[in-house]
Design a protein around this motif. Structure first.
Motif, PDB file in Angstrom:
ATOM      1  N   UNK A  22       9.071  55.020  76.294  1.00 58.64           N
ATOM      2  CA  UNK A  22       8.227  54.976  75.097  1.00 58.64           C
ATOM      3  C   UNK A  22       6.753  55.174  75.377  1.00 58.64           C
ATOM      4  N   UNK A  23       5.963  54.808  74.383  1.00 57.26           N
ATOM      5  CA  UNK A  23       4.523  55.038  74.396  1.00 57.26           C
ATOM      6  C   UNK A  23       3.848  54.475  75.661  1.00 57.26           C
ATOM      7  N   UNK A  46       4.686  47.460  67.535  1.00 59.97           N
ATOM      8  CA  UNK A  46       4.144  48.544  66.700  1.00 59.97           C
ATOM      9  C   UNK A  46       3.757  49.738  67.567  1.00 59.97           C
ATOM     10  N   UNK A  47       4.171  50.939  67.138  1.00 58.03           N
ATOM     11  CA  UNK A  47       4.008  52.133  67.963  1.00 58.03           C
ATOM     12  C   UNK A  47       3.440  53.293  67.145  1.00 58.03           C
ATOM     13  N   UNK A  48       2.829  54.261  67.865  1.00 60.40           N
ATOM     14  CA  UNK A  48       2.218  55.409  67.195  1.00 60.40           C
ATOM     15  C   UNK A  48       3.266  56.337  66.615  1.00 60.40           C
ATOM     16  N   UNK A  49       4.317  56.642  67.368  1.00 60.35           N
ATOM     17  CA  UNK A  49       5.442  57.449  66.895  1.00 60.35           C
ATOM     18  C   UNK A  49       5.008  58.773  66.266  1.00 60.35           C
ATOM     19  N   UNK A  50       4.172  59.562  66.952  1.00 55.68           N
ATOM     20  CA  UNK A  50       3.609  60.762  66.320  1.00 55.68           C
ATOM     21  C   UNK A  50       4.576  61.947  66.339  1.00 55.68           C
ATOM     22  N   UNK A  51       4.377  62.856  65.398  1.00 60.15           N
ATOM     23  CA  UNK A  51       5.035  64.160  65.474  1.00 60.15           C
ATOM     24  C   UNK A  51       3.980  65.097  66.042  1.00 60.15           C
ATOM     25  N   UNK A  54       2.458  63.312  72.508  1.00 56.35           N
ATOM     26  CA  UNK A  54       2.783  61.911  72.734  1.00 56.35           C
ATOM     27  C   UNK A  54       2.610  61.609  74.215  1.00 56.35           C
ATOM     28  N   UNK A  74       6.477  66.111  70.669  1.00 55.17           N
ATOM     29  CA  UNK A  74       7.723  65.491  70.233  1.00 55.17           C
ATOM     30  C   UNK A  74       8.541  66.372  69.286  1.00 55.17           C
TER      31      UNK A  74
END
Lengths: 93, 417
Positions: A22-23, A46-51, A54, A74
């Motif tokens: 992960x991040x 809590x995470x950024x989870x960007x499209x 990353x 991603x």
């Protein structure tokens, strides 16, 4: 299936040898006891989870078992750079 | 709007089925709505339907960037069950199950809900202990469930390898007779039709590019095709892209989006009349009415929005399926695809208020959202109508990750995260 360059082994290896964690660059709070519930929850979950780009942590699980960082897109899965723990990414947007 | 019936079918057959009404309108959006729902998948459409039907709020728009039900609603493996361990999750999924049981009549649209039962196999002593515990918890919550031994499992599914020769022999299973499958597209279309006939505007091919936020309160959305559209309340139901939407609203969610794959075989004669899932060897299968085997896999380990899965994951899944069903070893696979699932750290959804006032999120369903479609829409609609969370939704607040009240459903979620 994609290939990942392990900076410790100095070789490209198959995706299956690696494990994603992960991040990257999430610093553990220096004094957890003084954190509010919100600060601790944010750190833990809590995470950024960007499209897009990353910065993420990988481990060469079936290889040298060492951790390193990867900047990966991603959506296209293209790996932009691989860098060691403690270093900062060069590719940012 | 015309009602569907056997008589209607007969009547329209006389005109060669050329005079059926369009199932929904294709309207141009108004300047302002009471509620805007971002995302026209099953959950979003169900939310719009129940807002109109149960709360009489019809000044509603559903804004969808692609076409209705074209995301995960079209990509899942259609399994419906409610055998979850913890009270909070069990109540929510059972609420959905009860709605499923009357859904075709309620919508006047055949969602082909077939309660053919679901087996969750156990291959180890610990699996069996967990199954005992889960089934007992289910029964205390009024949810049907039985613990079966290997012989009873084999009677239900004769083609399942329950012999001691298997690499991971089947020791037993939990069995929920009321579980089953439904036709995924019909669910989206049925809810869309029901919402549209009550006045909800379904806006397709329109992307919400940003939220309009004034003093910490959402007052509308910016779209790529129709500019700004105002709203009193906004509900965001965007599954895998929820993290992207949350970033636009200025906050983070405890979600990571991963590709989840499924595949179907060529159509074959009826051979599997129930749903078989195994957490241990990690594969699940059912047979659609068309005859193809519908097979599910685990998620890819990395975050991704690629809507395609990695080859190694398919390989593991097929190994598991052939291990369980040696008879399928020469069945050819027809199609394989991936969807983006937003997984939560505790494998439970987020149905929640957010740091932005009047902006609500319904997300984090991860690998198992389809089964909850009517229940999710129903409780989210009630929450949007009243401006405060429905009783069943309250435990699923995003702020549970601050106060620590997690609902650990990794065991019942059935897909490894």
């Amino acid at each position: 299936m994609f290939l990942i360059y392990c900076p410790h082994c100095g070789e490209h290896r198959e995706e299956e040898e690696f494990h994603n964690h992960g991040q990257a660059h999430i610093a553990r709070p220096l004094d957890p006891d003084s954190c509010t519930d919100e600060e601790w929850g944010n750190y833990m979950f809590f995470r950024k989870n960007p499209k897009g780009l990353h910065h993420e942590l990988w481990v060469h699980a079936a290889g040298c078992r060492k951790f390193f960082n990867v900047t990966r897109h991603t959506a296209t899965y293209e790996i932009k750079e691989v860098y060691k723990i403690g270093e900062q990414p060069k590719v940012v947007e | 709007m015309q009602q569907y019936s056997g008589f209607g079918l007969l009547k329209h057959s006389l005109s060669h089925h050329e005079n059926w009404q369009r199932v929904w309108r294709n309207p141009t959006p108004k300047k302002k709505y009471d509620v805007i729902i971002v995302g026209g998948g099953g959950h979003g459409l169900a939310t719009a339907y129940y807002l109109a039907k149960e709360h009489n709020i019809t000044n509603v728009a559903v804004i969808e960037k692609g076409y209705l039900g074209g995301g995960n609603t079209a990509r899942n493996t259609t399994i419906v069950r409610s055998n979850y361990l913890w009270d909070e999750a069990a109540h929510l999924y059972e609420h959905a199950m009860k709605l499923w049981e009357g859904l075709s009549q309620d919508l006047n649209y055949n969602v082909m809900f077939s309660q053919r039962g679901c087996l969750n196999l156990g291959h180890t002593l610990q699996d069996m202990r967990d199954i005992e515990r889960r089934v007992n918890a289910n029964r205390l919550n009024g949810i049907d469930g039985e613990v079966l031994d290997a012989k009873q499992v084999n009677e239900i599914v004769p083609i399942l390898d329950c012999s001691s020769n298997a690499r991971y022999p089947v020791m037993g299973a939990s069995w929920q007779p009321r579980a089953g499958v439904a036709r995924h597209d019909a669910v989206a279309w049925g809810f869309a039709r029901g919402a549209d006939m009550r006045g909800v505007d379904l806006i397709q091919q329109t992307e919400v590019v940003d939220f309009i936020i004034e003093d910490g309160t959402v007052v509308g959305v910016k779209t790529d095709r129709y500019g700004d559209i105002k709203a009193d309340r906004v509900g965001c139901v965007t599954a895998g892209h929820s993290g992207v939407m949350a970033a636009k609203a200025g906050f983070e969610l405890p979600l990571e989006s991963h590709p989840l794959q499924a595949l179907v075989s060529e159509p074959i004669k009826p051979i599997l009349d129930t749903v078989v899932m195994s957490n241990h060897v990690h594969g699940y299968a059912s047979q659609s009415d068309k005859g193809d085997l519908v097979i599910g896999a685990g998620i890819d380990g990395y975050t991704g929005y690629g809507q395609r899965g990695s080859y190694s994951t398919i390989e593991h899944t097929i190994q598991a399926i052939v291990e369980m069903f040696p008879i399928f070893s020469r069945v050819r696979m027809n199609r394989q695809w991936g969807g983006i699932v937003d997984t939560c750290p505790d494998a439970c959804p987020i149905i929640s208020e957010t740091p932005v006032k009047n902006l609500f999120f319904n997300c984090g369903w991860g690998t198992g959202g389809f089964k909850a479609t009517p229940g999710s829409g129903n409780v989210f609609a009630a929450s949007l109508a009243k401006g405060e969370m429905h009783e069943l939704a309250k435990p699923f607040s995003m702020f549970r990750f601050h106060n620590g009240a997690l609902i650990d459903e990794h065991g019942a979620a059935g897909v490894a995260h």
